[in-house]
Scaffold this motif. Structure first.
Motif, PDB file in Angstrom:
ATOM      1  N   MET A   1       7.664   0.296  -1.884  1.00 14.77           N
ATOM      2  CA  MET A   1       9.215  -0.250  -1.346  1.00 14.77           C
ATOM      3  C   MET A   1       9.746  -1.211  -2.050  1.00 14.77           C
ATOM      4  SD  MET A   1      10.992   1.851   0.649  1.00 14.77           S
ATOM      5  CE  MET A   1      10.490   3.143   1.635  1.00 14.77           C
ATOM      6  N   SER A   2      10.844  -1.150  -2.880  1.00 14.46           N
ATOM      7  CA  SER A   2      11.383  -2.467  -3.237  1.00 14.46           C
ATOM      8  C   SER A   2      12.636  -2.835  -2.344  1.00 14.46           C
ATOM      9  CB  SER A   2      12.185  -1.934  -4.670  1.00 14.46           C
ATOM     10  OG  SER A   2      11.353  -1.832  -5.387  1.00 14.46           O
ATOM     11  N   LYS A   3      12.957  -3.993  -2.401  1.00 15.97           N
ATOM     12  CA  LYS A   3      14.215  -4.589  -1.608  1.00 15.97           C
ATOM     13  C   LYS A   3      15.222  -5.192  -2.718  1.00 15.97           C
ATOM     14  CE  LYS A   3      11.268  -5.669   2.263  1.00 15.97           C
ATOM     15  NZ  LYS A   3      10.977  -6.620   3.506  1.00 15.97           N
ATOM     16  N   ALA A   4      16.677  -4.754  -2.057  1.00 14.19           N
ATOM     17  CA  ALA A   4      17.682  -5.438  -3.078  1.00 14.19           C
ATOM     18  C   ALA A   4      18.734  -5.999  -1.959  1.00 14.19           C
ATOM     19  CB  ALA A   4      18.248  -4.226  -3.809  1.00 14.19           C
ATOM     20  N   VAL A   5      19.165  -7.114  -2.713  1.00 21.77           N
ATOM     21  CA  VAL A   5      20.447  -7.861  -2.168  1.00 21.77           C
ATOM     22  C   VAL A   5      21.401  -7.408  -3.002  1.00 21.77           C
ATOM     23  CG1 VAL A   5      21.530 -10.030  -1.144  1.00 21.77           C
ATOM     24  CG2 VAL A   5      18.877  -9.469  -1.018  1.00 21.77           C
ATOM     25  N   ILE A  44      24.797  -6.472   1.031  1.00 19.86           N
ATOM     26  CA  ILE A  44      24.199  -5.496   1.717  1.00 19.86           C
ATOM     27  C   ILE A  44      22.704  -5.670   1.282  1.00 19.86           C
ATOM     28  CG2 ILE A  44      23.616  -3.115   1.735  1.00 19.86           C
ATOM     29  CD1 ILE A  44      26.089  -3.539   2.865  1.00 19.86           C
ATOM     30  N   ARG A  45      21.684  -5.669   2.193  1.00 22.26           N
ATOM     31  CA  ARG A  45      20.342  -5.785   2.202  1.00 22.26           C
ATOM     32  C   ARG A  45      19.731  -4.401   2.355  1.00 22.26           C
ATOM     33  NH1 ARG A  45      18.857 -11.253   2.082  1.00 22.26           N
ATOM     34  NH2 ARG A  45      20.634 -12.436   3.004  1.00 22.26           N
ATOM     35  N   VAL A  46      18.900  -4.162   1.409  1.00 19.97           N
ATOM     36  CA  VAL A  46      18.487  -2.505   1.352  1.00 19.97           C
ATOM     37  C   VAL A  46      16.860  -2.506   0.885  1.00 19.97           C
ATOM     38  CG1 VAL A  46      19.346  -2.033  -0.601  1.00 19.97           C
ATOM     39  CG2 VAL A  46      18.754  -0.258   1.030  1.00 19.97           C
ATOM     40  N   ALA A  47      16.432  -1.618   1.572  1.00 17.46           N
ATOM     41  CA  ALA A  47      14.852  -1.279   1.058  1.00 17.46           C
ATOM     42  C   ALA A  47      14.807   0.163   0.696  1.00 17.46           C
ATOM     43  CB  ALA A  47      13.829  -1.415   2.273  1.00 17.46           C
ATOM     44  N   PHE A  48      14.162   0.281  -0.492  1.00 15.32           N
ATOM     45  CA  PHE A  48      14.433   1.724  -1.283  1.00 15.32           C
ATOM     46  C   PHE A  48      13.174   1.952  -1.829  1.00 15.32           C
ATOM     47  CE2 PHE A  48      16.078  -1.196  -4.289  1.00 15.32           C
ATOM     48  CZ  PHE A  48      15.630  -0.637  -5.611  1.00 15.32           C
ATOM     49  N   ASP A  49      12.817   3.180  -2.063  1.00 14.49           N
ATOM     50  CA  ASP A  49      11.834   3.766  -2.767  1.00 14.49           C
ATOM     51  C   ASP A  49      12.266   3.761  -4.352  1.00 14.49           C
ATOM     52  OD1 ASP A  49       9.675   5.129  -4.193  1.00 14.49           O
ATOM     53  OD2 ASP A  49       9.239   6.529  -2.754  1.00 14.49           O
ATOM     54  N   GLU A  50      11.838   3.072  -5.148  1.00 14.01           N
ATOM     55  CA  GLU A  50      12.072   2.939  -6.614  1.00 14.01           C
ATOM     56  C   GLU A  50      11.638   4.127  -7.300  1.00 14.01           C
ATOM     57  OE1 GLU A  50       8.218   1.216  -5.815  1.00 14.01           O
ATOM     58  OE2 GLU A  50      10.122   0.833  -5.107  1.00 14.01           O
ATOM     59  N   ASN A  51      10.761   5.069  -6.778  1.00 14.27           N
ATOM     60  CA  ASN A  51      10.391   6.206  -7.505  1.00 14.27           C
ATOM     61  C   ASN A  51      11.503   7.271  -7.281  1.00 14.27           C
ATOM     62  OD1 ASN A  51       7.785   5.343  -8.615  1.00 14.27           O
ATOM     63  ND2 ASN A  51       6.989   5.434  -6.612  1.00 14.27           N
ATOM     64  N   MET A  52      12.243   7.190  -6.263  1.00 13.72           N
ATOM     65  CA  MET A  52      13.327   8.324  -6.004  1.00 13.72           C
ATOM     66  C   MET A  52      14.789   7.787  -6.422  1.00 13.72           C
ATOM     67  SD  MET A  52      12.117   9.206  -2.138  1.00 13.72           S
ATOM     68  CE  MET A  52      13.186  10.703  -2.114  1.00 13.72           C
ATOM     69  N   LYS A  71      26.980  -8.336  -8.163  1.00 11.55           N
ATOM     70  CA  LYS A  71      25.608  -8.371  -8.705  1.00 11.55           C
ATOM     71  C   LYS A  71      24.742  -7.996  -7.697  1.00 11.55           C
ATOM     72  CE  LYS A  71      24.404 -13.135  -6.938  1.00 11.55           C
ATOM     73  NZ  LYS A  71      24.077 -14.498  -7.499  1.00 11.55           N
ATOM     74  N   SER A  72      23.439  -7.813  -8.290  1.00 12.44           N
ATOM     75  CA  SER A  72      22.090  -6.959  -7.281  1.00 12.44           C
ATOM     76  C   SER A  72      21.112  -7.881  -7.866  1.00 12.44           C
ATOM     77  CB  SER A  72      22.012  -5.811  -7.629  1.00 12.44           C
ATOM     78  OG  SER A  72      23.112  -4.987  -7.350  1.00 12.44           O
ATOM     79  N   LYS A  73      20.139  -8.081  -6.856  1.00 12.76           N
ATOM     80  CA  LYS A  73      19.026  -8.761  -7.036  1.00 12.76           C
ATOM     81  C   LYS A  73      17.818  -8.090  -6.329  1.00 12.76           C
ATOM     82  CE  LYS A  73      16.617 -13.252  -6.241  1.00 12.76           C
ATOM     83  NZ  LYS A  73      16.650 -14.350  -5.543  1.00 12.76           N
ATOM     84  N   VAL A  74      17.116  -7.493  -7.080  1.00 14.81           N
ATOM     85  CA  VAL A  74      16.010  -6.751  -6.643  1.00 14.81           C
ATOM     86  C   VAL A  74      14.495  -7.234  -6.671  1.00 14.81           C
ATOM     87  CG1 VAL A  74      14.528  -4.500  -7.290  1.00 14.81           C
ATOM     88  CG2 VAL A  74      16.967  -4.589  -7.627  1.00 14.81           C
ATOM     89  N   LYS A  75      13.795  -7.100  -5.469  1.00 19.35           N
ATOM     90  CA  LYS A  75      12.398  -7.560  -5.434  1.00 19.35           C
ATOM     91  C   LYS A  75      11.560  -6.444  -5.391  1.00 19.35           C
ATOM     92  CE  LYS A  75       9.835 -10.751  -2.557  1.00 19.35           C
ATOM     93  NZ  LYS A  75       9.680 -11.696  -1.682  1.00 19.35           N
ATOM     94  N   ILE A  76      10.630  -6.180  -6.172  1.00 19.38           N
ATOM     95  CA  ILE A  76       9.808  -4.995  -6.054  1.00 19.38           C
ATOM     96  C   ILE A  76       8.558  -5.537  -5.344  1.00 19.38           C
ATOM     97  CG2 ILE A  76       8.262  -3.617  -7.474  1.00 19.38           C
ATOM     98  CD1 ILE A  76      10.264  -3.851  -9.678  1.00 19.38           C
ATOM     99  N   ALA A  77       8.160  -4.596  -4.463  1.00 15.30           N
ATOM    100  CA  ALA A  77       7.091  -4.917  -3.470  1.00 15.30           C
ATOM    101  C   ALA A  77       5.765  -4.505  -4.248  1.00 15.30           C
ATOM    102  CB  ALA A  77       7.339  -4.160  -2.337  1.00 15.30           C
TER     103      ALA A  77
END
Length: 77
Positions: A1-5, A44-52, A71-77
């Motif tokens: 799961m990745s997280k984005a702001v 908006i803070r969101v967790a998402f599956d970077e494979n989907m 802008k968006s900032k992504v943190k890959i878990a």
């Protein structure tokens, strides 16, 4: 799961934020329990599956509602 702001242009009302949260939750690959909007910060803070899906897919869903993304900032878990 990745997280984005995702930072948006200033929102006019809390119902705008709820509308965005609902649209994001409907996307496949979103962790429905990890979608949180911050009205005062227009984020908006969101967790998402970077494979989907990608953060660009999320941004497009928000922009299709008429809310520009700054802008968006992504943190890959």
């Amino acid at each position: 799961m990745s997280k984005a702001v995702i930072t948006l242009e200033p929102l006019a009302c809390p119902s705008c934020l709820k509308k965005i949260e609902s649209a994001v939750r409907e996307l496949n690959g979103i962790d429905h329990n990890n979608v949180k909007g911050v009205f005062n910060a227009s984020k908006i803070r969101v967790a998402f599956d970077e494979n989907m899906l990608t953060v660009e897919d999320i941004e497009k869903a928000i922009e299709n509602l008429g809310y520009p993304v700054i802008k968006s900032k992504v943190k890959i878990a």
